[in-house]
Design a protein around this motif. Structure first.
Motif, PDB file in Angstrom:
ATOM      1  N   ARG A   1    -118.917  20.453 -83.410  1.00  0.00           N
ATOM      2  CA  ARG A   1    -119.501  20.334 -84.747  1.00  0.00           C
ATOM      3  C   ARG A   1    -118.516  19.690 -85.712  1.00  0.00           C
ATOM      4  N   PHE A   2    -117.251  20.094 -85.638  1.00  0.00           N
ATOM      5  CA  PHE A   2    -116.224  19.553 -86.527  1.00  0.00           C
ATOM      6  C   PHE A   2    -116.079  18.044 -86.371  1.00  0.00           C
ATOM      7  N   PHE A   3    -115.963  17.576 -85.135  1.00  0.00           N
ATOM      8  CA  PHE A   3    -115.774  16.148 -84.912  1.00  0.00           C
ATOM      9  C   PHE A   3    -117.031  15.351 -85.254  1.00  0.00           C
ATOM     10  N   LEU A   4    -118.197  15.908 -84.953  1.00  0.00           N
ATOM     11  CA  LEU A   4    -119.428  15.200 -85.285  1.00  0.00           C
ATOM     12  C   LEU A   4    -119.631  15.133 -86.795  1.00  0.00           C
ATOM     13  N   ASP A   5    -119.226  16.181 -87.494  1.00  0.00           N
ATOM     14  CA  ASP A   5    -119.300  16.172 -88.949  1.00  0.00           C
ATOM     15  C   ASP A   5    -118.437  15.045 -89.505  1.00  0.00           C
ATOM     16  N   PHE A   6    -117.279  14.836 -88.897  1.00  0.00           N
ATOM     17  CA  PHE A   6    -116.375  13.761 -89.324  1.00  0.00           C
ATOM     18  C   PHE A   6    -117.015  12.390 -89.117  1.00  0.00           C
ATOM     19  N   THR A   7    -117.527  12.127 -87.915  1.00  0.00           N
ATOM     20  CA  THR A   7    -118.099  10.809 -87.642  1.00  0.00           C
ATOM     21  C   THR A   7    -119.390  10.584 -88.433  1.00  0.00           C
ATOM     22  N   ARG A   8    -120.149  11.654 -88.652  1.00  0.00           N
ATOM     23  CA  ARG A   8    -121.364  11.511 -89.456  1.00  0.00           C
ATOM     24  C   ARG A   8    -121.009  11.063 -90.872  1.00  0.00           C
TER      25      ARG A   8
END
Length: 580
Positions: free
Chosen positions: A428-435
């Motif tokens: 979730r953390f990394f996807l939040d960043f790329t989003r």
């Protein structure tokens, strides 16, 4: 006696500037030493670091030095009365010796603001050799023999990119350095630029000569003010010494370099988005082909490599491509710089030969897992990379091996995780960043990452539903297939790799409403065990007064008031707080 203080960003953050200022004040008042600075040697966990060089050529390294300790340490060192508890341990020295330093060989050794120190260690010899002894084709052939691949992402052969730009007839041509380092936990490029800026300049000038360019541009993050400052100093010094500008070394070759401070968009690490930003446009990628080698900056032939790639070039020219190729594996030659972060004892910068097993980097060089916790996984390649679980710790760090297990080399970030890390929350953390970093040009990237993030947020909050895992997998494929650039094409990687290796954690969140790592706050609660002796430490440290109880009696946590901060668990010395 010379005293050298490490003044990289990590050292300054740890208090090294105060150490330097204290020494400078004493030197101004008559302290008989030569005071100097250097960049980060890579052992960020030991900062501030002070090296003392004696008149007989020997030196001692001191670590975690405070400003109120430095004068006493220096005075005693002058008398060879070493303060042993400040001296670097033999274990840390051994960890440094296990590395093979090529790209960062001068970092933490020379003063990055003095060109004379770079020249004294062979600096600009490679450039001189190229301009006086080698043709453009011979330079590119030497890079080909070395097997050097781009160190910023997918690992494309450097010689091929250079040759593609060289054969183009249109002029002018441009040589661009991509220093837009945006991965969470990555600081390789920053450390090289701060610790050895001339190395990057020399690599760029050689590359510019090889492709027929006369202008170089360094696209660096504006969040790296120290790197920019030292690059500016290095460029001015190189011009003064005749290594930059008109008629370099009297050979008739003209080449100049300028700096462009980027606004910090992660997508600008993609070469076409970077070019758009250089041209004053919003950083958004475009379709390829045509590739930048054909139509890049202002539609002209352009070559783009990252900082570490350029930093390898002078060494390769000086020592020969075969020497570089002697390190690494059959398809992944040379060394790689990694930023070790996360739940690791000895975080910092390391450079090792390609093909070294992950566990050797984590344990032999990184010292193992923080607080002796159990190693769980390592995220390779930042938010665009993938998660490698502990049972694959024997996997070697090379392009092919990492790709096989669902990760990528990327620019070299290694985020280490222990048993307390929730893999669902990590994804979730990394996807939040790329989003957030998506430029929004592609519908699948703009909306697909948002929908995936919403599902992950539901899962970690305890509201996951049956079918969520399958939906994530389907959306991931659509985002990958429908995205124009590498950001969208790789954004689902952390999700896919954690589902692949930690599917049971996803299922526990969804079906059992439990977080196996006991990390997701909505899915855990704290209780006082029967072995509580009633010391009251937890009660006194609770920030919201959720704990009650009498002295020498078992205490109780009010679940309605508890904010699940974990302070009671941290301060209890009797293991009387359970996380359920």
């Amino acid at each position: 006696m010379k005293v050298v203080v490490g003044l990289g960003s990590c050292g300054i953050a740890a208090g090294a500037k105060k150490v330097y200022d204290e020494l400078k004040e004493q030197v101004d008042q008559g302290l008989d030493i030569k005071l100097d600075i250097t960049g980060c040697v890579g052992m960020c966990h030991l900062e501030p670091i002070v090296d003392i060089y004696y008149d007989d050529g020997q030196f001692d390294r001191f670590v975690k030095v405070k400003d109120d300790e430095i004068i006493d340490l220096v005075n005693k060192a002058k008398e060879k009365n070493i303060i042993e508890d400040k001296k670097i341990s033999s274990e840390d020295e051994e960890a440094l010796k296990k590395q093979v330093r090529i790209a960062i060989e001068n970092c933490g050794v020379i003063n990055p603001e003095r060109i004379e120190e770079y020249i004294a260690r062979g600096g600009y010899k490679a450039l001189e050799k190229c301009l006086t002894q080698l043709s453009q084709d011979e330079i590119i052939e030497e890079i080909k023999i070395s097997g050097l691949r781009g160190r910023g992402g997918a690992g494309f052969p450097t010689w091929f990119k250079w040759n593609a730009a060289k054969v183009e007839k249109e002029t002018p041509k441009y040589m661009v350095c991509n220093a837009d380092e945006g991965d969470p936990g990555a600081f390789m490029d920053r450390s090289v630029l701060e610790g050895d800026p001339h190395r990057v300049l020399e690599g760029m000038i050689i590359g510019g000569y090889a492709i027929g360019a006369q202008e170089g541009i360094i696209y660096v993050r504006a969040e790296y003010p120290l790197a920019i400052k030292r690059l500016e100093i290095a460029i001015a010094q190189a011009k003064e010494k005749g290594y930059l500008g008109k008629n370099i070394l009297g050979t008739g070759f003209n080449f100049d370099i300028r700096i462009k401070a980027g606004a910090g968009a992660f997508v600008c690490g993609e070469e076409t988005a970077l070019i758009a930003s250089l041209e004053g446009e919003r950083g958004m990628p475009r379709l390829k082909p045509p590739f930048p080698a054909q139509k890049g900056y202002w539609g002209k032939p352009t070559n783009i490599n990252n900082v570490e790639t350029f930093a390898n070039v002078p060494w390769i020219i000086r020592n020969g491509g075969k020497a570089f190729a002697s390190y690494g594996t059959e398809k992944s030659k040379g060394t790689k710089v990694f930023a070790l972060t996360g739940k690791i004892k000895k975080g910092g910068l390391v450079e090792v030969p390609m093909g070294m097993p992950i566990k050797e980097i984590i344990y032999d060089i990184g010292g193992g897992i923080l607080n002796n916790k159990k190693f769980k996984a390592v995220q390779m390649g930042g938010p665009s990379g993938g998660c490698v679980p502990a049972f694959l710790e024997d996997v070697t760090v090379d392009y092919e091996s990492l790709t096989k297990v669902g990760a990528i080399m990327g620019s070299g970030g290694m985020v280490v995780m222990d048993e307390t890390t929730c893999m669902v929350d990590m994804a979730r953390f990394f996807l939040d960043f790329t989003r957030k970093e998506s430029c929004g040009k592609c519908v699948q990237c703009r909306l697909g990452t948002k929908r995936m993030l919403e599902i992950l947020e539901r899962i970690v909050e305890g509201n996951g539903r049956e079918g969520d895992i399958e939906l994530l997998e389907r959306l991931a494929v659509e985002v990958k297939d429908g995205s124009l650039c590498g950001l969208g094409q790789t954004a689902p990687n952390p999700v896919l790799s954690t589902i692949r290796y930690f599917r049971d954690e996803y299922e526990a969140h969804i079906r059992d409403k439990k977080c196996p790592a006991k990390s997701c706050k909505p899915l855990i609660h704290y209780e006082v065990a029967d072995n509580c002796i009633g010391c009251g430490v937890c009660r006194r440290n609770c920030p919201v007064g959720a704990i009650s109880g009498k002295v020498k009696e078992v205490h109780v946590i009010d679940q309605e008031t508890c904010i699940k901060c974990g302070k009671c668990y941290e301060v209890c010395k009797f293991d009387a707080i359970n996380i359920l």
